[in-house]
Design an enzyme around this catalytic site. Structure first.
Site, PDB file in Angstrom:
ATOM      1  N   HIS A 193     -17.764   2.548  15.652  1.00 38.92           N
ATOM      2  CA  HIS A 193     -18.855   3.038  16.718  1.00 38.92           C
ATOM      3  C   HIS A 193     -20.138   2.478  16.095  1.00 38.92           C
ATOM      4  CE1 HIS A 193     -19.510   7.013  14.057  1.00 38.92           C
ATOM      5  NE2 HIS A 193     -20.069   6.220  13.706  1.00 38.92           N
ATOM      6  N   ASN A 244     -14.763   3.692  12.807  1.00 36.62           N
ATOM      7  CA  ASN A 244     -13.664   3.438  13.986  1.00 36.62           C
ATOM      8  C   ASN A 244     -14.540   2.399  15.012  1.00 36.62           C
ATOM      9  OD1 ASN A 244     -16.051   4.885  14.948  1.00 36.62           O
ATOM     10  ND2 ASN A 244     -14.994   6.629  15.730  1.00 36.62           N
ATOM     11  N   ASP A 276     -29.270   8.587  17.423  1.00 35.73           N
ATOM     12  CA  ASP A 276     -28.537   9.709  17.776  1.00 35.73           C
ATOM     13  C   ASP A 276     -28.912  11.041  17.140  1.00 35.73           C
ATOM     14  OD1 ASP A 276     -27.539   9.051  15.410  1.00 35.73           O
ATOM     15  OD2 ASP A 276     -25.517   8.066  16.071  1.00 35.73           O
ATOM     16  N   GLU A 297     -18.688   6.131  20.672  1.00 33.47           N
ATOM     17  CA  GLU A 297     -17.248   6.348  20.113  1.00 33.47           C
ATOM     18  C   GLU A 297     -16.282   5.281  20.941  1.00 33.47           C
ATOM     19  OE1 GLU A 297     -17.126   7.507  17.480  1.00 33.47           O
ATOM     20  OE2 GLU A 297     -17.448   9.561  17.436  1.00 33.47           O
TER      21      GLU A 297
END
Ligand code: PGA
Length: 276
Positions: A151, A149, A78, A156
């Site tokens: 990810h 979270n 990413d 996400e």
């Protein structure tokens, strides 16, 4: 000597350093085996604090043991959007500073999503990224961290299992986690370009790394709760060749008996090898 949680080998190392050494060793084994077989090993690479030890070990293996990266192809998972590759906040900069400048991987073999493509060019850029991965025969070894979270890359919560490389809106928690490096959350980009879940799940072998107590509860949810797009790391449960490498703190909330066992470095299982 490890147990399987579904398809996942969960291995708990003494500490982050022995974990990093094990990942670097697996990477080096793959690189050497590929060289022998006349193939180009294709690595999927993450950023963040977790893989820093792995990159340090790979640099050391190049420097001290002559590990040859001249045939290696890399795809980063990413990059922020928008982001100038020269910015100190960019994952481009991170990768050059922590790995690429210290090894002999040819620059033309390095792929990182670009945070500086114009908005109207993003779709084409993402399509080209997927095509570039396909052209080299797919990713052999995908290294991943996990966000608090859940990810992986910037997939996400809510990401689709079939998603491919695309522009995404970052979750507030993801932006909060990196806020100190940007001198405040308001300076963190709101979007990113990320490999998709489908892209990641196409990799032939995956290792997910987590270090520290702050990862313990999300590691438990990813491994012990049913697969859910709310914790995208849980999608790894459906992959046939995944290992999760943890330090004792990150493993501390695992509750299912036999999911993981603390083992020494010498006992690290060889992952089921496909490809080179
Ligand atoms: P970290 O980030 O390695 O800095 O904890 C992991 C991630 O968000 O994927």
């Amino acid at each position: 000597m490890s147990e399987e949680a579904g398809n996942i080998d969960v291995v708990v190392f003494e500490d982050g350093e022995s974990l990093a050494r094990a990942v670097a060793e697996r990477t080096a084994t793959l690189i050497r085996a590929s060289a022998k077989a006349g193939k180009r090993p294709v690595l999927g690479l993450p950023t963040g604090s977790t893989p820093l030890g792995v990159y340090r070990e790979l640099c050391r293996a190049h420097r001290e043991a002559g590990l040859d990266f001249s045939n290696v192809v890399t795809f980063n998972v990413d990059e922020y959007y928008p982001m100038d590759p020269g910015s100190p906040h960019s994952f481009h900069r991170y990768m050059w500073e922590n790995l690429f400048s210290h090894i002999n991987v040819p620059p033309e073999n390095i792929q990182i999503p670009r945070g500086d493509v114009p908005k109207e060019g993003i779709e084409e850029h993402c399509r080209a990224y997927e095509e570039a991965i396909a052209r080299v025969g797919g990713i052999d070894f995908q290294i991943l961290g996990i966000g608090r979270n859940g990810h992986i890359a910037f997939n996400e919560p809510g990401s689709n299992r079939e998603s491919r490389t695309r522009l995404v809106t970052l979750h507030a928690a993801s932006r909060q986690d990196v806020a100190p490096g940007f001198s405040g959350q308001e300076n963190v980009p709101t979007e990113a370009i990320t490999m998709g879940m489908g892209t990641i799940l196409d990799a032939r072998e995956i290792v997910l790394l987590a270090v520290g107590e702050h990862k313990a509860s999300i590691v438990r949810r990813a491994l012990e709760e049913p697969v859910s797009p709310e914790v995208t790391a849980s999608f790894l449960q459906v992959h046939p060749n995944v290992a999760v490498y943890l330090d004792p703190a990150a493993a501390s909330r695992l509750t299912r008996p036999g999911v993981a066992r603390a083992i020494g470095e010498a006992d690290v299982p060889q992952q089921r090898e496909r490809g080179p």
